[in-house]
Design a protein around this motif. Structure first.
Motif, PDB file in Angstrom:
ATOM      1  N   ARG A   1       0.767  -9.453  47.901  1.00 37.68           N
ATOM      2  CA  ARG A   1       0.077 -10.747  47.912  1.00 37.68           C
ATOM      3  C   ARG A   1       0.391 -11.423  46.583  1.00 37.68           C
ATOM      4  O   ARG A   1      -0.067 -10.965  45.535  1.00 37.68           O
ATOM      5  CB  ARG A   1      -1.427 -10.580  48.107  1.00 37.68           C
ATOM      6  N   ILE A   2       1.161 -12.494  46.642  1.00 39.39           N
ATOM      7  CA  ILE A   2       1.689 -13.143  45.445  1.00 39.39           C
ATOM      8  C   ILE A   2       1.005 -14.484  45.273  1.00 39.39           C
ATOM      9  O   ILE A   2       1.185 -15.396  46.097  1.00 39.39           O
ATOM     10  CB  ILE A   2       3.217 -13.325  45.552  1.00 39.39           C
ATOM     11  N   ALA A   3       0.204 -14.628  44.225  1.00 37.89           N
ATOM     12  CA  ALA A   3      -0.490 -15.891  43.950  1.00 37.89           C
ATOM     13  C   ALA A   3       0.469 -16.836  43.240  1.00 37.89           C
ATOM     14  O   ALA A   3       0.657 -16.759  42.023  1.00 37.89           O
ATOM     15  CB  ALA A   3      -1.731 -15.641  43.102  1.00 37.89           C
ATOM     16  N   VAL A   4       1.102 -17.724  44.023  1.00 41.10           N
ATOM     17  CA  VAL A   4       2.086 -18.661  43.469  1.00 41.10           C
ATOM     18  C   VAL A   4       2.027 -19.941  44.294  1.00 41.10           C
ATOM     19  O   VAL A   4       1.961 -19.896  45.525  1.00 41.10           O
ATOM     20  CB  VAL A   4       3.513 -18.044  43.502  1.00 41.10           C
ATOM     21  N   PRO A   5       2.039 -21.108  43.646  1.00 35.88           N
ATOM     22  CA  PRO A   5       2.059 -22.364  44.399  1.00 35.88           C
ATOM     23  C   PRO A   5       3.314 -22.459  45.255  1.00 35.88           C
ATOM     24  O   PRO A   5       4.334 -21.838  44.942  1.00 35.88           O
ATOM     25  CB  PRO A   5       2.053 -23.431  43.290  1.00 35.88           C
ATOM     26  N   PRO A   6       3.274 -23.229  46.347  1.00 33.64           N
ATOM     27  CA  PRO A   6       4.457 -23.380  47.205  1.00 33.64           C
ATOM     28  C   PRO A   6       5.672 -23.848  46.415  1.00 33.64           C
ATOM     29  O   PRO A   6       5.575 -24.738  45.564  1.00 33.64           O
ATOM     30  CB  PRO A   6       4.016 -24.434  48.233  1.00 33.64           C
ATOM     31  N   LEU A   7       6.823 -23.243  46.709  1.00 34.93           N
ATOM     32  CA  LEU A   7       8.072 -23.552  46.015  1.00 34.93           C
ATOM     33  C   LEU A   7       9.053 -24.281  46.921  1.00 34.93           C
ATOM     34  O   LEU A   7      10.251 -24.299  46.664  1.00 34.93           O
ATOM     35  CB  LEU A   7       8.699 -22.263  45.475  1.00 34.93           C
TER      36      LEU A   7
END
Length: 284
Positions: free
Chosen positions: A209-215
């Motif tokens: 589960r990677i907490a990253v804004p959409p790229l």
């Protein structure tokens, strides 16, 4: 199994034996030339490879780069090239005045070839290389071989022999190298990562589960480990808002069980609008 297909593809390309994809020649060995800005040619209009002399960024540190100029339509590969890619190899047999070295990898692109995805570069490729010196103010000399896979609809495994002396009095930054350094994946965009590790019939499963804004569209997740003998399947990715869910499977090269430390997992997420990377995830 995809592991066997990928291993056979890479081995065949470096051996020059893949008749359907490779040119009817064995791996090409191309001699380099000494001196700033000299290129290793001999590949016709496909590619030119050279070491850029760079500049001394500190008394004990020199920034240089490997430059690969590719003809339109041709590509080469990132450090983790995917199922149909060929990873670059650096074998520096002579390193005078050099205590350590590090390669910096600009953000790559994801390609789809015959249904297999690979990760790499097209056009004018610059891979910055930082050398730490054994003493302040010393000239540095490097000599050795770089192995590359260069592909279009066919693939050409290429071994390029290069040598270069990096003068200590080079102090003017190279804008092309600076641009490549600035184009690396964002190392602050991923806020945290949690991983679940399970067992499979052949090895391990990994769900992150990677907490990253959409790229951007078509996000592609790459998992890497220090032990390159461990095969890592192409990950599947999906989104829940600002959390990217990525899953993969891992198999040891010898088929035996192996421990997996969450701190060793290197994660890169590549999208149409950029990329982000981090090292390590919490497990539990």
């Amino acid at each position: 199994m995809r592991k066997n297909i990928t291993s056979a593809l890479t081995a065949a390309l470096w051996g020059g034996t893949l008749s359907l994809l490779a040119l009817p020649v064995s791996a090409q060995s191309v001699p380099g030339q000494s001196g700033p800005g000299q290129s290793a040619s001999g590949l016709g209009d496909i590619a030119q490879v050279e070491l850029l002399p760079g500049w001394r960024i500190a008394p004990d540190t020199h920034m240089a780069a490997l430059r690969i100029r590719l003809a339109p339509g041709w590509k080469t590969y990132w450090r983790a090239p995917g199922d149909s890619g060929i990873p670059p190899r650096f074998d520096w047999t002579k390193k005078e005045g050099i205590a350590a070295q590090q390669v910096y990898w600009p953000t790559p692109k994801v390609f789809d070839t015959f249904g297999l995805r690979s990760v790499g570069y097209k056009g004018d490729v610059i891979l910055p290389m930082k050398f730490t010196t054994t003493g302040e103010g010393e000239d540095l000399t490097v000599e050795g071989r770089v192995d590359l896979g260069i592909c279009e609809d066919i693939c050409v495994p290429v071994s390029v022999e290069l040598s270069q002396t990096f003068d200590a009095d080079l102090t003017t930054p190279d804008p092309a190298i600076q641009k490549a350094l600035a184009h690396q994946p964002d190392q602050a965009a991923i806020r945290n990562v949690s991983c679940e590790i399970g067992s499979t019939d052949e090895g391990l499963s990994l769900a992150a589960r990677i907490a990253v804004p959409p790229l951007g569209a078509e996000e592609f997740t790459v998992f890497e480990l220090p032990d390159k003998s461990i095969w890592i399947d192409e990950a599947t990715s999906s989104r829940e808002g600002d959390v990217l869910l990525a899953r993969t499977e891992l198999v040891a090269g010898d088929g035996k069980a192996f421990p997996l430390d969450g701190g060793d997992i290197h994660i890169t997420v590549i999208g149409k609008d950029g990329a982000a990377e981090t090292r390590g995830c919490t497990t539990g």
